[in-house]
Design an enzyme around this catalytic site. Structure first.
Site, mmCIF file in Angstrom:
data_model
loop_
_atom_site.group_PDB
_atom_site.id
_atom_site.type_symbol
_atom_site.label_atom_id
_atom_site.label_comp_id
_atom_site.label_asym_id
_atom_site.label_seq_id
_atom_site.Cartn_x
_atom_site.Cartn_y
_atom_site.Cartn_z
ATOM 1 N N LYS A 174 0.899 -4.235 13.722
ATOM 2 C CA LYS A 174 0.640 -2.813 13.917
ATOM 3 C C LYS A 174 -0.722 -2.619 14.576
ATOM 4 O O LYS A 174 -1.643 -3.401 14.325
ATOM 5 C CB LYS A 174 0.605 -2.101 12.556
ATOM 6 N N ARG A 185 14.085 -2.891 6.285
ATOM 7 C CA ARG A 185 15.556 -2.940 6.308
ATOM 8 C C ARG A 185 16.063 -4.357 6.032
ATOM 9 O O ARG A 185 17.160 -4.533 5.521
ATOM 10 C CB ARG A 185 16.056 -2.383 7.649
#
Ligand code: BES
Ligand code: ZN
Ligand code: ZN
Length: 470
Positions: free
Chosen positions: A244, A318
């Protein structure tokens, strides 16, 4: 803060500040109308006027609707922090007691664990004065339990990532199990390997902290329904090798908010002694970089058996949930299956940061959940699945890809990725909650202060309460 419900006739105020909630209409007939007008108090929402000579605090409310009352009480809790009274009192009845209690507890919350000199509040007690204590007792206790469970969730989320890693989260779960009479099973690396949770293990591989799958259960004797809750517990999300940017990484300690919500919900349900069996499954993992990190281009085999092409290691939640959802569905046969996750930035783009995204196949379930969240005072909105978005997860080399091949609809494609791991018999029983926006805030809103909000705890507790009567 100590909160007490007390008979108005038995209440003997000493060094007490009395709170008067008043609407603009009521002001016209109020006792101290002239003095209040002189002070510029008009009883509009957010206005307040203290008369210290009389130990009175007037606060304006637009109406006595739950929502406005809650916000007002939250503001009161913030405003009185520096006051030098021993207690605060306010008159309540069956219509407003829940809102008064929740607003006050949630709005008065502050996370001081890392301050060397935590702020001390002079006002130590809130007295709720009423005509008939026994008729309000249950509503009072329920509101306190729900609000305190929300604060419990907030505390966990607010804790720094170096103090709250998977092992610590497992310890928190074990302590909760002991205190609230729950069963608790923790799976570490060895057990996770045996369970073939390879996608989950890949995400946590570069971390110095071992990944943990936590299973808590509350099993009352005459349970009317079985509910399985699944929480994303990324104790830190650096993005992994798809790192990130520096500014986006700040606040990523909140990526465990789904797991913490699930812990708060099972705490509330067990303390409310609801007649529903609740299972909480948590994937506690840290997504880091290092020589052993999983990579974009890797192909993972999920617990279910489907292969997943990794194209972005920052879409890690996920992957963890794919395995935990599959495990949860093997271990329980639930009437409802709910997952909570700070899953996508895209959910914030779609709905703003105040609203939880709700996804699933059952219109009725989405409708019922919407009703519960409205009653609980949390914002939720549904995001619709469609077959075209599902195609965006196609992989050329594996069964499914962990990111979409198009830049739009990211919250929904993430939900559809999870859908791939929901068994046929559970499709209509399942809802996915994306709390990426609603779980954390850097500016106060509604009953929320800086930091974690405890999103999910109130609306799910409310929903589970409604199952009691079914
Ligand atoms: N934990 C983040 C989602 C998130 C973002 C939560 C901002 C709260 C605030 C998640 O793991 C993530 O990084 N998702 C990516 C997905 C993308 C790579 C497809 C995102 O949202 O950018
Ligand atoms: Zn991520
Ligand atoms: Zn994440």
């Amino acid at each position: 803060m100590n909160i007490q419900l007390i008979d108005t006739n038995l209440f003997e105020p000493k060094e007490n500040l009395t709170l008067k909630l008043i609407t603009p209409k009521q002001l016209k007939k109020a006792k101290f109308k002239k003095t209040l007008k002189k002070a510029g108090f008009d009883a509009t929402e957010g206005s307040s006027c203290a008369m210290h000579g009389k130990s009175l605090l007037f606060c304006g409310v637009e109406d006595f609707e739950n929502d406005t009352l809650k916000t007002t009480m939250a503001n009161v809790a913030k405003a009185i922090k520096n006051y030098n009274y021993k207690s605060l009192s306010v008159a309540v009845d069956e219509r407003n007691i829940a809102a008064v209690v929740e607003g006050f507890i949630l709005g008065g919350y502050s996370f001081e664990n890392y301050k060397s000199k935590p702020k001390k509040q002079k006002i130590k007690t809130l007295y709720l004065t009423c005509k008939d204590v026994s008729s309000l007792q249950k509503l009072f206790e329920e509101a306190v339990i729900t609000a305190e469970a929300t604060c419990f969730t907030r505390d966990l989320v607010n804790t720094a990532p170096d103090d709250m890693y998977p092992e610590v989260m497992a310890q928190v779960a074990q302590n909760l199990a002991k205190e609230n009479n729950l069963t608790c099973n923790i799976l570490g690396k060895k057990e996770l390997k045996k369970e073939k949770c390879r996608a989950m293990l890949a995400v946590g591989r570069a971390s110095r902290h071992e990944s943990k799958l936590i299973h808590l259960a509350y099993k009352p004797k005459n349970a009317k329904k079985i509910i399985s809750l699944v929480g994303k517990g990324l104790t830190y999300d650096s993005g992994g090798l798809s790192l990130k940017p520096a500014t986006s990484m700040v606040t990523m300690k909140m990526d465990k908010a789904g797991a913490c919500a699930v812990l708060g919900i099972i705490k509330a349900v067990s303390e409310l002694k609801l007649d529903v069996e609740v299972h909480a499954f948590i994937g506690a993992v840290e997504n880091m970089i290092g020589g052993d990190a999983y990579k974009p281009d890797d192909v993972l085999k999920s617990r279910k058996g489907d292969t997943i092409e990794v194209r972005n290691t920052d879409a890690e939640g996920r992957l963890v949930l794919a395995d935990v959802l599959d495990y949860a569905q093997d271990k329980t046969k639930p009437d409802y299956l709910f997952d909570f996750a700070t899953l996508t930035g895209a959910c914030m783009v779609a709905l703003g940061q105040y609203t939880t995204g709700v996804m699933g196949h059952s219109s009725k379930l989405k409708h019922d959940l919407g009703k519960a969240s409205k009653n609980a005072g949390e914002l939720t909105a549904t995001l619709p699945f469609n077959k075209h978005l599902k195609k965006q997860l196609k992989s050329e080399i594996a069964d499914i890809c962990n990111i979409s091949n198009k830049p739009y609809g990211g919250a929904i494609t993430a939900g559809l990725f999870l859908d791939n791991f929901i068994k046929k018999e559970n499709k209509e029983k399942w809802l996915h909650f994306d709390i990426a926006g609603s779980a954390y805030t850097e500016s106060p809103w509604d009953v929320n202060v800086y930091g974690a909000t405890g999103a999910g705890v109130r609306f799910m507790t409310q929903f589970l309460k409604t199952l009691q009567t079914k």
